[in-house]
Design an enzyme around this catalytic site. Structure first.
Site, mmCIF file in Angstrom:
data_model
loop_
_atom_site.group_PDB
_atom_site.id
_atom_site.type_symbol
_atom_site.label_atom_id
_atom_site.label_comp_id
_atom_site.label_asym_id
_atom_site.label_seq_id
_atom_site.Cartn_x
_atom_site.Cartn_y
_atom_site.Cartn_z
ATOM 1 N N LYS A 45 -9.124 -0.648 -6.672
ATOM 2 C CA LYS A 45 -9.264 0.014 -5.376
ATOM 3 C C LYS A 45 -10.639 0.668 -5.226
ATOM 4 C CE LYS A 45 -7.931 1.689 -1.377
ATOM 5 N NZ LYS A 45 -6.698 2.429 -1.100
ATOM 6 N N HIS A 104 1.420 5.316 -1.656
ATOM 7 C CA HIS A 104 1.031 6.502 -2.429
ATOM 8 C C HIS A 104 2.316 7.210 -2.863
ATOM 9 C CE1 HIS A 104 -3.241 6.337 -1.216
ATOM 10 N NE2 HIS A 104 -2.767 5.876 -0.071
ATOM 11 N N HIS A 137 -10.729 0.804 1.088
ATOM 12 C CA HIS A 137 -10.598 1.763 2.187
ATOM 13 C C HIS A 137 -11.864 1.601 3.010
ATOM 14 C CE1 HIS A 137 -9.321 5.732 3.978
ATOM 15 N NE2 HIS A 137 -10.581 5.636 4.393
ATOM 16 N N HIS A 177 -5.189 -1.015 5.594
ATOM 17 C CA HIS A 177 -4.786 -0.197 6.744
ATOM 18 C C HIS A 177 -5.792 -0.260 7.892
ATOM 19 C CE1 HIS A 177 -7.510 2.510 4.702
ATOM 20 N NE2 HIS A 177 -6.607 2.924 3.830
ATOM 21 N N HIS A 195 0.857 -1.199 0.000
ATOM 22 C CA HIS A 195 0.000 0.000 0.000
ATOM 23 C C HIS A 195 0.888 1.242 0.000
ATOM 24 C CE1 HIS A 195 -4.034 1.870 1.157
ATOM 25 N NE2 HIS A 195 -3.202 2.882 0.954
ATOM 26 N N ASP A 205 0.949 2.357 3.726
ATOM 27 C CA ASP A 205 0.089 3.515 3.453
ATOM 28 C C ASP A 205 0.894 4.807 3.535
ATOM 29 O OD1 ASP A 205 -2.165 4.944 2.776
ATOM 30 O OD2 ASP A 205 -3.020 4.959 4.786
#
Length: 349
Positions: free
Chosen positions: A103, A19, A140, A178, A17, A252
């Site tokens: 996602k 970004h 999420h 997460h 995970h 994350d």
């Protein structure tokens, strides 16, 4: 052997995970991930989300172009689901390995989620196709409703959305990403399988919501899902220390420029790539669970995604390392997680 000679060698981990943002930020942060991880699952919530194969290929090329050529690193791409996602394109992308997973961002649940899904019922046809082809759904997991307390969003999502979803699509591969609560830990322990797993971040293992308000509000500890009570933190730590194969590494890591964190409407996200693996090692050591470090970091994730386990290894040494206080990005800066703090573990060489 002295304390500073203690070494741990494990199969090189993957981060499930990540970004990376884009442009200047991408170029600045990507090598922190490439330094520690062989592969990373790249989140698609850019300002212009990755919603089709063309965008995914283009973004992957930008990532590889930004990576230090010394690092053997593979970005694994994901598709941002919307009400308008075309199942045929999703299937082509998955079969051609343009996408590893898709996602699901509930509408307005986190950064760049205004194009997310408002109702699960809007994408039933998409989920049917994903279940059929074995494409993982990354979630999420927060119920976004003004009537629900922000600290209860994850537990409410499990009850109101995840449970019904799994009943409708029992063979849909799902990653509850997460996770932050005792309820999520208990749910995965009860129902975890080849079709259901969860990732856990280093910051939710290290911190609880008291830390966010210690000595004044701490905007760099603001993330979504938000930090929870220490009883939830303890449940997460016990989960990784149990060796349960249905939990695995997903940092994350989420960089934001200082000006966007310190703002009237500060952005949610913690940039932990410079310290994430070293933080995990520290936590496993504190929990006297180092025997499970490799499975959590390097084995459970690939097994869930039906990918080969890495052959390369990485060695960590018990030697103090000070995390940078700030990272320059043009005329701006990013403040990393544990900024200026000293960790007990370092990467060898």
């Amino acid at each position: 052997m002295t304390e500073y000679e203690k070494k741990i060698t494990i199969i090189k981990p993957d981060d499930w995970h990540v970004h990376l943002r884009d442009n200047k930020i991408l170029k600045k942060v990507i090598n922190y991930t490439g330094k520690f991880y062989a592969r990373a699952l790249i989140m698609p919530n850019l300002d212009d989300p990755i919603t089709n194969c063309f965008k995914s290929i283009s973004y992957r090329n930008r990532i590889l172009k930004s990576m230090n050529w010394n690092y053997k690193f593979q970005p694994l791409m994901t598709c941002y689901l919307t009400d308008r996602t075309i199942p045929e394109e999703l299937e082509i992308g998955f079969l051609k390995k343009i996408f590893i997973a898709a996602k699901l961002y509930p509408y307005c649940s986190t950064t760049n989620s205004k194009k997310g899904v408002k109702k699960i019922s809007h994408i039933t046809h998409i989920l049917e196709r994903m279940e059929k082809i074995g494409m993982p759904l990354l979630i999420h997991g927060e119920e976004v409703n003004k009537s629900i307390d922000i600290y209860d969003r994850e537990a409410e999502f499990i009850k109101n959305t995840l449970d019904p979803l799994r009943n409708c699509f029992p063979k849909l591969k799902i990653v509850l990403e997460h996770i932050t609560t005792k309820e999520s830990v208990e749910y995965i322990k009860k129902y975890g399988s080849n079709y259901l797993c969860a990732t856990i971040t280093p910051h939710h293992l290290i911190l609880n919501r008291n830390d966010m308000f210690s000595g004044g509000i701490q905007p760099y500890l603001y993330c979504l899902p938000i930090l929870k009570k220490n009883i939830h933190q303890k449940a997460l730590r016990q989960a990784i220390a149990s060796g349960n194969k249905h939990f695995f590494l997903g940092s994350d890591t989420a960089p934001h420029l200082h000006k966007d964190k310190i703002n009237f409407f500060g952005c949610a996200g913690i940039f932990n790539a410079p310290s994430s693996l070293l933080s995990y090692v520290t936590i496993f050591e504190e929990m006297q669970a180092l025997k499970y470090l490799q499975s959590f970091c390097s084995e459970n994730g690939p097994k869930f995604y039906n990918l080969p386990i890495n052959k390369e290894t990485i060695t960590l040494i018990k030697k103090p390392l000070k995390i940078k206080k700030r990272i320059s990005v043009g005329n701006n800066i990013i403040i990393p997680f544990l900024s200026g703090k000293i960790l007990n573990w370092s990467l060898e060489n």
